[in-house]
Design an enzyme around this catalytic site. Structure first.
Site, PDB file in Angstrom:
ATOM      1  N   ASP A 207       0.816  -1.228   0.000  1.00  0.00           N
ATOM      2  CA  ASP A 207       0.000   0.000   0.000  1.00  0.00           C
ATOM      3  C   ASP A 207       0.845   1.271   0.000  1.00  0.00           C
ATOM      4  O   ASP A 207       0.442   2.293   0.565  1.00  0.00           O
ATOM      5  CB  ASP A 207      -0.952   0.033   1.199  1.00  0.00           C
ATOM      6  CG  ASP A 207      -2.107  -0.939   1.089  1.00  0.00           C
ATOM      7  OD1 ASP A 207      -2.123  -1.740   0.140  1.00  0.00           O
ATOM      8  OD2 ASP A 207      -2.995  -0.910   1.962  1.00  0.00           O
TER       9      ASP A 207
ATOM     10  N   LYS B 116      -5.679   2.888  -3.819  1.00  0.00           N
ATOM     11  CA  LYS B 116      -5.879   1.446  -3.795  1.00  0.00           C
ATOM     12  C   LYS B 116      -7.360   1.149  -4.072  1.00  0.00           C
ATOM     13  O   LYS B 116      -8.220   1.964  -3.753  1.00  0.00           O
ATOM     14  CB  LYS B 116      -5.485   0.923  -2.413  1.00  0.00           C
ATOM     15  CG  LYS B 116      -5.718  -0.557  -2.177  1.00  0.00           C
ATOM     16  CD  LYS B 116      -5.327  -0.935  -0.760  1.00  0.00           C
ATOM     17  CE  LYS B 116      -5.552  -2.421  -0.511  1.00  0.00           C
ATOM     18  NZ  LYS B 116      -5.126  -2.827   0.852  1.00  0.00           N
TER      19      LYS B 116
ATOM     20  N   LYS C  90       5.081 -10.821   3.764  1.00  0.00           N
ATOM     21  CA  LYS C  90       3.672 -11.127   3.495  1.00  0.00           C
ATOM     22  C   LYS C  90       3.496 -11.972   2.234  1.00  0.00           C
ATOM     23  O   LYS C  90       3.922 -11.578   1.164  1.00  0.00           O
ATOM     24  CB  LYS C  90       2.896  -9.809   3.370  1.00  0.00           C
ATOM     25  CG  LYS C  90       1.415  -9.960   3.072  1.00  0.00           C
ATOM     26  CD  LYS C  90       0.766  -8.588   3.046  1.00  0.00           C
ATOM     27  CE  LYS C  90      -0.686  -8.655   2.626  1.00  0.00           C
ATOM     28  NZ  LYS C  90      -1.324  -7.322   2.625  1.00  0.00           N
TER      29      LYS C  90
ATOM     30  N   HIS D 131       0.087 -13.828   1.352  1.00  0.00           N
ATOM     31  CA  HIS D 131      -1.267 -13.414   0.971  1.00  0.00           C
ATOM     32  C   HIS D 131      -1.738 -14.020  -0.352  1.00  0.00           C
ATOM     33  O   HIS D 131      -2.482 -13.405  -1.114  1.00  0.00           O
ATOM     34  CB  HIS D 131      -1.354 -11.885   0.905  1.00  0.00           C
ATOM     35  CG  HIS D 131      -2.738 -11.364   1.106  1.00  0.00           C
ATOM     36  ND1 HIS D 131      -3.076 -10.044   0.937  1.00  0.00           N
ATOM     37  CD2 HIS D 131      -3.890 -11.995   1.446  1.00  0.00           C
ATOM     38  CE1 HIS D 131      -4.355  -9.864   1.178  1.00  0.00           C
ATOM     39  NE2 HIS D 131      -4.872 -11.040   1.494  1.00  0.00           N
TER      40      HIS D 131
ATOM     41  N   CYS E 170      -4.011  -6.333  -2.971  1.00  0.00           N
ATOM     42  CA  CYS E 170      -2.838  -7.136  -2.619  1.00  0.00           C
ATOM     43  C   CYS E 170      -2.671  -8.458  -3.352  1.00  0.00           C
ATOM     44  O   CYS E 170      -1.684  -8.668  -4.047  1.00  0.00           O
ATOM     45  CB  CYS E 170      -2.849  -7.409  -1.110  1.00  0.00           C
ATOM     46  SG  CYS E 170      -2.666  -5.934  -0.094  1.00  0.00           S
TER      47      CYS E 170
ATOM     48  N   ASP F 263       2.991  -2.999  -4.012  1.00  0.00           N
ATOM     49  CA  ASP F 263       1.998  -3.896  -4.618  1.00  0.00           C
ATOM     50  C   ASP F 263       0.827  -3.150  -5.253  1.00  0.00           C
ATOM     51  O   ASP F 263       0.197  -3.651  -6.185  1.00  0.00           O
ATOM     52  CB  ASP F 263       1.494  -4.919  -3.589  1.00  0.00           C
ATOM     53  CG  ASP F 263       0.728  -4.293  -2.437  1.00  0.00           C
ATOM     54  OD1 ASP F 263       0.857  -3.070  -2.203  1.00  0.00           O
ATOM     55  OD2 ASP F 263       0.003  -5.029  -1.738  1.00  0.00           O
ATOM     56  N   ASN F 264       0.510  -1.974  -4.743  1.00  0.00           N
ATOM     57  CA  ASN F 264      -0.573  -1.162  -5.299  1.00  0.00           C
ATOM     58  C   ASN F 264      -0.511   0.217  -4.663  1.00  0.00           C
ATOM     59  O   ASN F 264       0.368   0.496  -3.841  1.00  0.00           O
ATOM     60  CB  ASN F 264      -1.952  -1.801  -5.062  1.00  0.00           C
ATOM     61  CG  ASN F 264      -2.186  -2.267  -3.639  1.00  0.00           C
ATOM     62  OD1 ASN F 264      -2.255  -3.465  -3.388  1.00  0.00           O
ATOM     63  ND2 ASN F 264      -2.271  -1.350  -2.690  1.00  0.00           N
TER      64      ASN F 264
END
Length: 491
Positions: free
Chosen positions: A38, A280, A134, A136, A77, A264-265
């Site tokens: 994030d 996001k 992470k 996920h 994510c 990631d975003n």
């Protein structure tokens, strides 16, 4: 779209650049891939932040290759991570939804074990591979990192809003991760890995949980920034990256190690995605456009580049670097960026389309500087998009020039009907290949699942809740509400 001649010339140039690159570096290079969570385009000082100081990330940008037009494969994510690791759009690799062990519709899903990851490419070349942070991408045993090419694991593998368990290998270190110690724990393990692996080629995937919430800052960095706790933890993370660079230098392998830095975003607040709109969850630029830095002292020439690059480029880039061919039994959506290391051209035209999917819904298409949003219904939109309240259904296409209108404020679809028609055709052709809400695409690979007979649905409230108990089957009957490790806590 570029001509066939342009594409062929670009491919030849890329091949020549790769041959030169490979011959100049006979020793297998190490790779550290740092993926923040994030983190927005303007979250670090080298990309415009004014309330935080990130000198170590800035150093990598100044001495390496800084991209200004880099896009992730998704604005949340799980799909984004799947795109980085597999080199394919999430819709192609089957992991287009957010994985949550507490969600009845999704707890039994994950990245398909048949997918080939970057880590598996490195393993083919004899590398030691490790993951810190992470995951996920599914927490059932079938979907874990062990089966996707990683020799070592350390960290909090889930979204910590779902579970805060912290693992070392398969052992539970903490049932509740000490959030104020997270940066320190990760930094110490990364430094340990570097010292342990210094005499052999290694690949480390460092997927940080921050600045995704929940978070706490360590005592030494409390109040260090001008942007509250979030700014403090970004500065603490930058300190950790500095320790990683220091360890590479001390072990004498800095000049044989590529360090990749990205996110990631986009962020959850637009103030961290400036000058772009959106956050996001959305297909606005702020949801997909993030920092991307390639730092390799002595090999990558320092530069700032506006070459459009995407998450799916990472897989072919690293495969080319280590001399491992891409698997021939599947399609990829990226190209190697190695020619850019020394100012060359990649084998993709600047006018090649980029598709902004949001879960199953194809919401926008970009061609060059033009970005068109497609009509979409409320039913097509993923639940997170609706929950965020930042996107709405569209009845007509909207068109923006993202070079002159970076904030996407001025719809010029009416002035360019021919461009709208052309991009609409591209979108339809892609939907036939990669799918749309409720429609399978001809080139989609299967989602990983424990129960092949249970429907795979992206939206819990809109779709899953409408199924009967018989249709939900083992997805419902074996659901326990959350992932629980069978490992015992270390003493």
């Amino acid at each position: 779209m570029g001509s066939r001649r342009h594409t062929l010339l670009a491919a030849v140039a890329a091949l020549l650049s790769t041959l030169s690159f490979t011959s100049a570096t006979p020793k297998q290079p190490n790779v550290i891939f740092i993926l923040m969570d994030d983190m927005g385009y303007s979250d670090v000082s080298c990309y415009g932040a004014t309330k935080v100081q990130t000198p170590n990330i800035d150093r990598m940008a100044e001495e390496g290759l800084k991209f200004t037009d880099f896009h992730t494969g998704a604005s949340i994510c799980s799909p984004s991570r799947a795109a980085f690791l597999t080199g394919s759009y999430p819709q192609r690799n089957g992991l287009y939804m957010g994985i949550n062990p507490k969600r009845e519709a999704h707890w039994f899903l994950g990245l398909n074990p048949d997918e080939v990851t970057i880590a598996e490419q490195f393993k083919k070349k004899g590398y030691t591979t490790a993951m810190v942070g992470k995951w996920h991408l599914g927490m059932q045993e079938k979907f874990l990192y062990w089966h996707q090419g990683f020799d070592h694991y350390y960290g909090a593998p889930e979204n910590m809003g779902h579970s805060q368990v912290f693992l070392d290998g398969r052992d539970v270190v903490y049932q509740q991760t000490p959030l104020d110690k997270l940066n320190t724990l990760y930094t110490e393990r990364m430094v340990k890995h570097i010292h342990d692996f210094k005499d052999q080629p290694f690949f480390i995937y460092f997927a940080h949980n921050y600045p995704h919430t929940p978070y706490k800052v360590g005592k030494k960095f409390k109040g260090s920034s001008k942007d509250g706790v979030r700014g403090d933890i970004i500065q603490e993370a930058d300190w950790g990256i500095g320790q990683i660079l220091k360890a590479l230098d001390e072990t004498g392998i800095l000049e044989n190690t590529l360090v990749i830095f990205t996110s990631d975003n986009g962020p959850t607040s637009r103030k961290y995605s400036q000058p772009y709109s959106g956050t996001k969850y959305t297909t606005l630029e702020g949801g997909h456009r993030v920092p991307f830095i390639l730092y390799w002292k002595g090999t990558i020439q320092p530069a700032v580049t506006d070459v459009p690059a995407i998450a799916m480029d990472l897989f072919p880039t690293l495969s080319v670097m280590i001399g491992e061919p891409l698997p021939s039994d599947r399609k990829y959506d990226g190209v190697s960026l190695t020619p850019v290391f020394n100012g060359g051209d990649i084998a993709r035209s600047k006018d090649a389309p980029f598709y902004y999917y949001n879960c199953e819904n194809l919401q926008a298409v970009r061609v060059g500087d033009w970005k068109m949003y497609l009509p979409r219904t409320k039913e097509q939109m993923p639940w997170w998009d609706l929950k965020a309240g930042k996107s709405k259904p569209l009845t007509q296409p909207t068109l923006y020039n993202i070079k002159t209108d970076v904030a996407e404020k001025h719809d010029v679809a009416a002035q360019h009907p021919e461009r709208v028609a052309e991009m609409t055709k591209l979108a339809q052709a892609t939907r036939e290949k990669l799918g749309e809400f409720g429609e399978r695409g001809s080139e989609q690979r299967p989602t990983g699942t424990l129960f092949p007979e249970v429907p795979i649905l992206s939206n819990q409230d809109q779709d899953w809740d409408k199924l009967t108990d018989a249709e939900k089957g083992r997805g419902k009957s074996e659901f326990k509400g959350a992932h629980s490790s069978k490992s015992k806590k270390k003493k």
